[in-house]
Design a protein around this motif. Structure first.
Motif, PDB file in Angstrom:
ATOM      1  N   LEU A  26      31.831  40.679  24.994  1.00  0.00           N
ATOM      2  CA  LEU A  26      33.072  39.948  24.781  1.00  0.00           C
ATOM      3  C   LEU A  26      34.271  40.746  25.291  1.00  0.00           C
ATOM      4  N   GLN A  27      34.222  42.049  25.106  1.00  0.00           N
ATOM      5  CA  GLN A  27      35.308  42.900  25.590  1.00  0.00           C
ATOM      6  C   GLN A  27      35.407  42.837  27.111  1.00  0.00           C
ATOM      7  N   GLN A  28      34.237  42.872  27.773  1.00  0.00           N
ATOM      8  CA  GLN A  28      34.220  42.834  29.232  1.00  0.00           C
ATOM      9  C   GLN A  28      34.727  41.496  29.756  1.00  0.00           C
ATOM     10  N   THR A  29      34.415  40.427  29.038  1.00  0.00           N
ATOM     11  CA  THR A  29      34.809  39.086  29.491  1.00  0.00           C
ATOM     12  C   THR A  29      36.275  38.802  29.227  1.00  0.00           C
ATOM     13  N   LEU A  37      38.757  43.197  18.712  1.00  0.00           N
ATOM     14  CA  LEU A  37      37.780  42.140  18.430  1.00  0.00           C
ATOM     15  C   LEU A  37      37.177  42.327  17.029  1.00  0.00           C
ATOM     16  N   ILE A  38      36.888  43.592  16.698  1.00  0.00           N
ATOM     17  CA  ILE A  38      36.330  43.889  15.360  1.00  0.00           C
ATOM     18  C   ILE A  38      37.362  43.554  14.291  1.00  0.00           C
ATOM     19  N   ALA A  39      38.639  43.888  14.545  1.00  0.00           N
ATOM     20  CA  ALA A  39      39.689  43.609  13.563  1.00  0.00           C
ATOM     21  C   ALA A  39      39.831  42.118  13.339  1.00  0.00           C
ATOM     22  N   ILE A  40      39.680  41.309  14.433  1.00  0.00           N
ATOM     23  CA  ILE A  40      39.780  39.851  14.291  1.00  0.00           C
ATOM     24  C   ILE A  40      38.633  39.340  13.413  1.00  0.00           C
ATOM     25  N   GLU A  41      37.400  39.810  13.706  1.00  0.00           N
ATOM     26  CA  GLU A  41      36.249  39.347  12.932  1.00  0.00           C
ATOM     27  C   GLU A  41      36.362  39.767  11.461  1.00  0.00           C
ATOM     28  N   ASP A  42      36.948  40.931  11.199  1.00  0.00           N
ATOM     29  CA  ASP A  42      37.078  41.412   9.815  1.00  0.00           C
ATOM     30  C   ASP A  42      38.336  40.891   9.137  1.00  0.00           C
ATOM     31  N   GLY A  43      39.170  40.183   9.894  1.00  0.00           N
ATOM     32  CA  GLY A  43      40.397  39.667   9.318  1.00  0.00           C
ATOM     33  C   GLY A  43      41.475  40.705   9.140  1.00  0.00           C
ATOM     34  N   ASN A  44      41.353  41.825   9.786  1.00  0.00           N
ATOM     35  CA  ASN A  44      42.357  42.888   9.694  1.00  0.00           C
ATOM     36  C   ASN A  44      43.384  42.713  10.823  1.00  0.00           C
ATOM     37  N   PHE A  45      44.212  41.695  10.711  1.00  0.00           N
ATOM     38  CA  PHE A  45      45.150  41.372  11.780  1.00  0.00           C
ATOM     39  C   PHE A  45      46.236  42.433  11.949  1.00  0.00           C
ATOM     40  N   SER A  46      46.417  43.244  10.900  1.00  0.00           N
ATOM     41  CA  SER A  46      47.429  44.295  10.999  1.00  0.00           C
ATOM     42  C   SER A  46      47.021  45.393  11.969  1.00  0.00           C
ATOM     43  N   ASP A  47      45.687  45.455  12.295  1.00  0.00           N
ATOM     44  CA  ASP A  47      45.228  46.465  13.245  1.00  0.00           C
ATOM     45  C   ASP A  47      45.504  46.067  14.696  1.00  0.00           C
ATOM     46  N   LEU A  48      45.881  44.829  14.887  1.00  0.00           N
ATOM     47  CA  LEU A  48      46.196  44.365  16.243  1.00  0.00           C
ATOM     48  C   LEU A  48      47.565  44.907  16.644  1.00  0.00           C
ATOM     49  N   PRO A  49      47.858  44.959  17.920  1.00  0.00           N
ATOM     50  CA  PRO A  49      49.126  45.558  18.378  1.00  0.00           C
ATOM     51  C   PRO A  49      50.364  44.844  17.849  1.00  0.00           C
ATOM     52  N   GLY A  50      50.226  43.615  17.394  1.00  0.00           N
ATOM     53  CA  GLY A  50      51.387  42.909  16.869  1.00  0.00           C
ATOM     54  C   GLY A  50      51.026  41.491  16.507  1.00  0.00           C
ATOM     55  N   ASP A  51      51.800  40.910  15.604  1.00  0.00           N
ATOM     56  CA  ASP A  51      51.522  39.541  15.172  1.00  0.00           C
ATOM     57  C   ASP A  51      51.619  38.546  16.322  1.00  0.00           C
ATOM     58  N   PHE A  52      52.430  38.872  17.290  1.00  0.00           N
ATOM     59  CA  PHE A  52      52.623  37.965  18.420  1.00  0.00           C
ATOM     60  C   PHE A  52      51.315  37.721  19.165  1.00  0.00           C
ATOM     61  N   TYR A  53      50.450  38.753  19.232  1.00  0.00           N
ATOM     62  CA  TYR A  53      49.203  38.637  20.000  1.00  0.00           C
ATOM     63  C   TYR A  53      48.018  38.230  19.140  1.00  0.00           C
TER      64      TYR A  53
END
Length: 317
Positions: A26-29, A37-53
């Motif tokens: 999935l990362q390559q695609t 991707l792991i943060a999204i699956e775990d629901g840890n949206f705060s680990d993403l670079p920002g709420d905008f993304y």
């Protein structure tokens, strides 16, 4: 509130597993880092670079595993953070190499365009100046030509109507040239013996066309270089033209009625002397026979005792 027992991350993970994709696949695609991707699956949206993304990554994830991204976002909208300001985009660009590279390309392209703008503007100015110079030169040339044409037409011989301005100018120039040539030509008498007179034509033109006109019917013959160019009776009030070679050095004319005959050579009138004594009927007949006239024509020329027969030779100089 959503009534789904699964979180959006679990829904995405199940769809990925059903497709047989690993996180690395999935990362390559998607080009989304594996940790996001792991943060999204775990629901840890705060680990993403920002709420905008958050929404952008989830939508891209969903589309890659065969889900409708927009529908999924609407369904789990209450679980997602709201989009934020541009500061999050800037922070994501700093953390994401692929995004930074794309941004640099955009910046480089914009900088290149800015550098080229002055060059393009300078080229446009130079082209405009050259076009202006060309137009000015063309108009000046046209004005000069018109002025020259007006000057040349003002000194042209007038009297004939021109069909067009160009033909009138050409005709005027030709007339002027012909007039100059005719004015230079002149006749001078060399000798006279009986009814034979010799003239010299100085500055003879190349066009040595002889025109014969008589007020009464008269027999005329024209000989050049030992060859007869014309022989016959010229009808009263009619003009007979005889073409003589441009290279001819002399021409001989036998006139059956000289006092009533007018001769021009190349437009210049031949001064026929009328002081020659009148020829008798016999002498007229003899002169006509000498020039090769027919018996009937000679009789016609000699039937009047007042007619004068002259033998005229013109030498061209």
């Amino acid at each position: 509130m959503s009534e789904n027992t699964k979180s959006i991350g679990e829904t995405l993970r199940d769809a990925r597993i059903a497709k047989g994709y690993t996180l690395d696949d999935l990362q390559q695609t998607t080009k989304i880092q594996k940790r996001y991707l792991i943060a999204i699956e775990d629901g840890n949206f705060s680990d993403l670079p920002g709420d905008f993304y958050v929404r952008a990554f989830i939508k891209q994830y969903a589309q890659t595993v065969g889900l409708d991204g927009n529908e999924l976002l609407d369904e789990y909208s209450d679980q997602l953070p709201s989009t934020k300001t541009q500061e999050y985009v800037d922070r994501v660009n700093e953390d994401n190499p692929s995004t930074r590279s794309a941004q640099r390309k955009v910046d480089d392209r914009a900088a290149k365009i800015k550098r080229q703008v002055p060059i393009v503007a300078a080229v446009i100015v130079v082209v405009a100046v050259l076009i202006g110079i060309w137009l000015a030169t063309t108009r000046s040339s046209q004005s000069s030509n018109k002025a020259q044409n007006v000057d040349s037409s003002s000194v042209s011989v007038s009297g004939s109507a021109a069909k067009s301005s160009s033909s009138a100018k050409a005709s005027s120039k030709k007339t002027n040239s012909s007039s100059k040539k005719v004015s230079k030509a002149s006749f001078s008498k060399v000798s006279t013996s009986g009814n034979a007179t010799t003239y010299t034509m100085k500055n003879a033109p190349k066009d040595k066309t002889i025109k014969i006109k008589t007020s009464n019917n008269a027999w005329v013959s024209v000989t050049s270089a030992g060859t007869s160019a014309f022989q016959g009776t010229v009808t009263a009030a009619k003009t007979q033209s005889v073409k003589v070679s441009a290279t001819a050095t002399s021409v001989t004319l036998n006139l059956g009625n000289a006092p009533e005959t007018k001769i021009t050579i190349g437009g210049k009138t031949l001064p026929i002397s009328t002081a020659t004594s009148s020829a008798t009927t016999a002498s007229s007949t003899n002169a006509s026979s000498t020039t090769g006239s027919t018996a009937g024509t000679a009789s016609s020329a000699s039937s009047t005792t007042t007619s004068q027969v002259q033998n005229i030779t013109v030498q061209f100089k």
